[in-house]
Scaffold this active site. Structure first.
Site, PDB file in Angstrom:
ATOM      1  N   THR A 108       0.839  -1.197   0.000  1.00  0.00           N
ATOM      2  CA  THR A 108       0.000   0.000   0.000  1.00  0.00           C
ATOM      3  C   THR A 108       0.870   1.241   0.000  1.00  0.00           C
ATOM      4  O   THR A 108       1.973   1.235   0.541  1.00  0.00           O
ATOM      5  CB  THR A 108      -0.954   0.019   1.204  1.00  0.00           C
ATOM      6  OG1 THR A 108      -0.174   0.043   2.415  1.00  0.00           O
ATOM      7  CG2 THR A 108      -1.865  -1.204   1.201  1.00  0.00           C
TER       8      THR A 108
ATOM      9  N   GLY B  33      -2.224   4.960  -3.823  1.00  0.00           N
ATOM     10  CA  GLY B  33      -2.805   3.685  -4.225  1.00  0.00           C
ATOM     11  C   GLY B  33      -2.040   2.501  -3.681  1.00  0.00           C
ATOM     12  O   GLY B  33      -1.434   2.565  -2.614  1.00  0.00           O
TER      13      GLY B  33
ATOM     14  N   ASP C 216      -5.469  -2.398   8.386  1.00  0.00           N
ATOM     15  CA  ASP C 216      -6.312  -3.546   8.731  1.00  0.00           C
ATOM     16  C   ASP C 216      -7.533  -3.614   7.832  1.00  0.00           C
ATOM     17  O   ASP C 216      -7.926  -4.696   7.379  1.00  0.00           O
ATOM     18  CB  ASP C 216      -6.761  -3.461  10.193  1.00  0.00           C
ATOM     19  CG  ASP C 216      -5.617  -3.674  11.175  1.00  0.00           C
ATOM     20  OD1 ASP C 216      -4.596  -4.271  10.783  1.00  0.00           O
ATOM     21  OD2 ASP C 216      -5.761  -3.247  12.330  1.00  0.00           O
TER      22      ASP C 216
END
Length: 138
Positions: A52, A57, A84
């Site tokens: 990530t 993006g 998460d």
């Protein structure tokens, strides 16, 4: 990652099916300088990987195929829980047989929803938006 790198690599080599991390973690783990290099360097450890990059993006790798997934544009309030929630979106998509690109869009959407509010949890989720993401490429 830096303090326990060898342990992480051993665990990844022996027990991991899917490596997920942010760009800083991934580059530290793989001793690389870019997220693209990091996700490629993860290949010996797992077939599936995600890196990530916040508002830039994410990168998803499935074998030799690399997917660039754009972030959903939101006003970030609190990044607590973003990783998460992103992982949850990935795991949902994979366990429900979605193609990797759709899975990445779902994960990006979920992470965007949590960063747009204070705290790590969502009170509600737009089921119609999720359904659109999960069916757009079928």
């Amino acid at each position: 990652v830096n303090r326990h790198k060898e342990d992480f690599l051993k665990i990844a080599r022996e027990h991991v099916d899917f490596l997920i991390g942010n760009d800083v973690e991934a580059m530290a783990l793989t001793d690389t300088e870019t997220p693209r290099d990091a996700i490629r360097a993860m290949a010996p450890y797992s077939t599936l990987a995600a890196v990530t990059m916040g508002a830039r993006g994410a990168l998803l790798r499935d074998g030799d195929t690399l997917h660039e997934i754009p972030a959903f544009s939101v006003q970030a309030v609190d990044t607590t829980g973003a990783g998460d929630m992103y992982a949850a979106g990935l795991l949902y998509g994979i366990t429900h047989g979605l193609p990797m690109e759709q899975t990445g869009h779902l994960a990006a959407y979920m992470a965007a929803q949590v960063v747009a509010k204070l705290g790590p949890r969502l009170d509600t989720i737009d089921g119609e938006a999720v359904a659109r993401i999960c069916t757009f490429a079928r």
